[in-house]
Design an enzyme around this catalytic site. Sequence first.
Site, PDB file in Angstrom:
ATOM      1  N   LYS A  98      32.975  22.790  40.044  1.00  0.00           N
ATOM      2  CA  LYS A  98      33.632  22.141  41.232  1.00  0.00           C
ATOM      3  C   LYS A  98      33.036  21.274  42.061  1.00  0.00           C
ATOM      4  CE  LYS A  98      36.918  26.088  42.290  1.00  0.00           C
ATOM      5  NZ  LYS A  98      37.006  26.945  43.214  1.00  0.00           N
ATOM      6  N   LYS A 179      39.662  25.444  30.660  1.00  0.00           N
ATOM      7  CA  LYS A 179      40.390  26.779  31.083  1.00  0.00           C
ATOM      8  C   LYS A 179      41.720  26.292  31.826  1.00  0.00           C
ATOM      9  CE  LYS A 179      39.433  28.311  35.229  1.00  0.00           C
ATOM     10  NZ  LYS A 179      39.084  29.124  36.558  1.00  0.00           N
ATOM     11  N   LYS A 182      44.404  25.401  38.399  1.00  0.00           N
ATOM     12  CA  LYS A 182      45.039  24.785  39.427  1.00  0.00           C
ATOM     13  C   LYS A 182      44.752  23.295  39.699  1.00  0.00           C
ATOM     14  CE  LYS A 182      46.157  29.020  42.093  1.00  0.00           C
ATOM     15  NZ  LYS A 182      44.636  29.713  42.424  1.00  0.00           N
TER      16      LYS A 182
HETATM   17  P1  AMP Z   1      42.235  31.230  40.729  1.00  0.00           P
HETATM   18  O1  AMP Z   1      43.340  30.296  40.320  1.00  0.00           O
HETATM   19  O2  AMP Z   1      41.057  30.693  40.704  1.00  0.00           O
HETATM   20  O3  AMP Z   1      42.528  31.423  42.218  1.00  0.00           O
HETATM   21  O4  AMP Z   1      42.228  32.379  40.242  1.00  0.00           O
HETATM   22  C1  AMP Z   1      43.053  33.677  40.470  1.00  0.00           C
HETATM   23  C2  AMP Z   1      43.044  34.666  39.321  1.00  0.00           C
HETATM   24  O5  AMP Z   1      43.504  34.119  38.134  1.00  0.00           O
HETATM   25  C3  AMP Z   1      41.690  35.036  39.071  1.00  0.00           C
HETATM   26  O6  AMP Z   1      41.854  36.623  38.784  1.00  0.00           O
HETATM   27  C4  AMP Z   1      41.407  34.394  37.892  1.00  0.00           C
HETATM   28  O7  AMP Z   1      40.483  35.008  37.050  1.00  0.00           O
HETATM   29  C5  AMP Z   1      42.531  34.105  37.173  1.00  0.00           C
HETATM   30  N1  AMP Z   1      42.859  33.084  36.257  1.00  0.00           N
HETATM   31  C6  AMP Z   1      42.695  31.741  36.617  1.00  0.00           C
HETATM   32  N2  AMP Z   1      42.855  30.858  35.981  1.00  0.00           N
HETATM   33  C7  AMP Z   1      42.981  31.663  34.541  1.00  0.00           C
HETATM   34  C8  AMP Z   1      43.118  31.345  33.151  1.00  0.00           C
HETATM   35  N3  AMP Z   1      43.146  29.975  32.791  1.00  0.00           N
HETATM   36  N4  AMP Z   1      43.415  32.355  32.445  1.00  0.00           N
HETATM   37  C9  AMP Z   1      43.244  33.588  32.743  1.00  0.00           C
HETATM   38  N5  AMP Z   1      43.170  34.058  33.945  1.00  0.00           N
HETATM   39  C10 AMP Z   1      42.827  33.143  34.937  1.00  0.00           C
END
Ligand code: AMP
Length: 315
Positions: A98, A179, A182
């Site tokens: 990031k 990955k 967002k």
């Molecule tokens: P975040 O988008 O970083 O706020 O993540 C929110 C939740 O979604 C967390 O538990 C992450 O581990 C999960 N997560 C985010 N991106 C992925 C992805 N590409 N594949 C699987 N899990 C994800």
Amino acid sequence: MHIGNYLGALKTWTRLQHDYECIYCIVDLHAITVYQDPKELLQKIRDTAALFLASGIDPQVSSVIVQSSISAHAELAWMLTCVTPMGWLSRMTQFKAKAEKQETVGDGLFQYPVLMAADILLYQAAIVPVGDDQTQHVELTRDIAQRFNSLYGETFVVPETKLPAVGARIMGLDDPLKKMSKSEPGSGHAVALLDPPEAVRRKIMRATTDSNPAVDFDALGPGVQNLLNIFQAFSEWSDDQMRAHFSGMRYGELKKQVAEMVITHLEPLQARYRQIISEPGYLDGVLREAAARVRPIADSTVELVKRRMGLYVAD
Ligand code: AMP
């Protein structure tokens, strides 16, 4: 939020709520570690809460809270910051990734995992259900808890990570080596939970595959593997079913079937989302009640930590 969030986190969360006392947190204090437009942020917080509920989290059973509405998160984060070596934080891969994208790197981005440790330890959580990308942060949380416990005496439960069997890491449709995220630009990268069917079809039909014509389970490229993972995580088919159905299938047909599987699951979720946001006051009521329910747990942990550290607590 996108289908990676759903398959890596939300789907598991809805299952766990019947086996554990669950607290799910919308981490707005984490969001501001990079600049957010204030109006958009407020809207995103509400949308996220509505999507949690639309995904199946039952507010009668689980507590859905907004992080900033419980000040103990920030308070505990400071106390944990003081026992966390900077070297531990500089090893965090998410920070490095990031930070590369920012012109100036705020201190909050560096402290991000300590705030996450506070989110978890505040409630003495035993289990943290997350996608694969968060395992390093949960490991750090364990290290911080253990360090605190050894410095000041047994205080925190040391939590375990719980990963989903399939769907722990959904990759970008445009680049299956990254990955799904967002913050990644590009309209073909992620399927958002609120995407209409035609957008889902367009994104999946354009997903990057490889130069083979059809599915070969002995030589799966990352793009095809990702599409199969998405299908399997939504459908909950076994490995044998997947092989029997998709072996030799041409990529065009594979993509069509993946798109239809995703749409079938997103449609009822989107209908529930629209219903939730159309009821005035409902969402605020859910968030307020949940905060009132869990605040005593958070406050008692902060009081315990203060006593352990020798800080002033009025009797
Ligand atoms: P975040 O988008 O970083 O706020 O993540 C929110 C939740 O979604 C967390 O538990 C992450 O581990 C999960 N997560 C985010 N991106 C992925 C992805 N590409 N594949 C699987 N899990 C994800």
